[in-house]
Scaffold this motif. Structure first.
Motif, short mmCIF file in Angstrom:
data_model
loop_
_atom_site.label_atom_id
_atom_site.label_comp_id
_atom_site.label_asym_id
_atom_site.label_seq_id
_atom_site.Cartn_x
_atom_site.Cartn_y
_atom_site.Cartn_z
N ARG A 30 0.84 -1.29 -0.15
CA ARG A 30 -0.07 0.18 -0.05
C ARG A 30 0.95 1.10 0.15
O ARG A 30 1.65 1.41 0.87
N GLN A 38 -3.05 8.71 -0.88
CA GLN A 38 -2.83 7.30 -1.09
C GLN A 38 -2.96 6.87 -2.57
O GLN A 38 -3.72 7.34 -3.07
N ILE A 41 -2.92 0.07 -3.74
CA ILE A 41 -1.83 -1.25 -3.67
C ILE A 41 -1.24 -1.41 -5.16
O ILE A 41 -1.96 -1.46 -6.04
#
Length: 184
Positions: A30, A38, A41
């Motif tokens: 991640r 973010q 993944i």
């Protein structure tokens, strides 16, 4: 050869190991960007390519998570800031010393006041005070006299100190600990 080994091993910061760049092994990671967003993944090769593209390092922050969490950051800057924070914490710590004041069983009032003033100076500086009476010879047969001297001493210090440990006979000595009153 030696420099190569140094580059491969894990760097330790505050007893916590961080794996960086090629040291990171894992199929899925991640990934968090340098600004905190973010990226999702992805494989370790993809994450490493993104980090190299931005001229930053890929650092494994949380290896125990499923999947492991890595962040793209400037690792040298991170280490510097971490060291600076730890140094600041050490600087702000207050070391408390224990100072000792020895009394005798048949202490005169002037001597008692001198010892009392010395103890009050220690307490005003923020130190703890260990008050002790050493019993010699037949004095050991009258511990209640030593207890009375200790109680008088503690009573005289009540404005600035609290009794941390009550007077207790240990061998040939009676000990009591005084600590500064906590600030309100």
């Amino acid at each position: 050869m030696i420099n190569d080994i140094r580059l491969r091993r894990c760097l330790t910061i505050s007893k916590k190991e961080h794996y960086i760049n090629e040291e990171i092994r894992g199929k899925e990671l991640r990934v968090i960007d340098s600004d905190g967003a973010q990226l999702g993944i992805m494989s370790s090769q993809q994450a490493l390519a993104i980090a190299e593209e931005k001229n930053l390092d890929l650092v494994m922050i949380s290896p125990q998570a499923k999947p492991p969490v890595c962040k793209i950051m400037d690792y040298g800057k991170f280490r510097f800031e971490q060291a600076r924070r730890e140094k600041e914490k050490r600087k702000n710590q207050k070391v408390v010393d224990i100072k000792e004041v020895r009394l005798s069983l048949n202490i005169d009032t002037h001597d008692f006041n001198t010892k009392l003033n010395q103890a009050l100076k220690f307490i005003a500086k923020g130190d703890k005070v260990k008050v002790s009476i050493r019993f010699r010879g037949r004095e050991l047969g009258h511990p209640e006299l030593g207890l009375a001297v200790m109680k008088d001493f503690a009573e005289a210090c009540t404005e600035t100190a609290v009794i941390e440990k009550q007077p207790k006979l240990e061998g040939r000595s009676m000990l009591m600990f005084l600590a500064p009153k906590p600030a309100k």
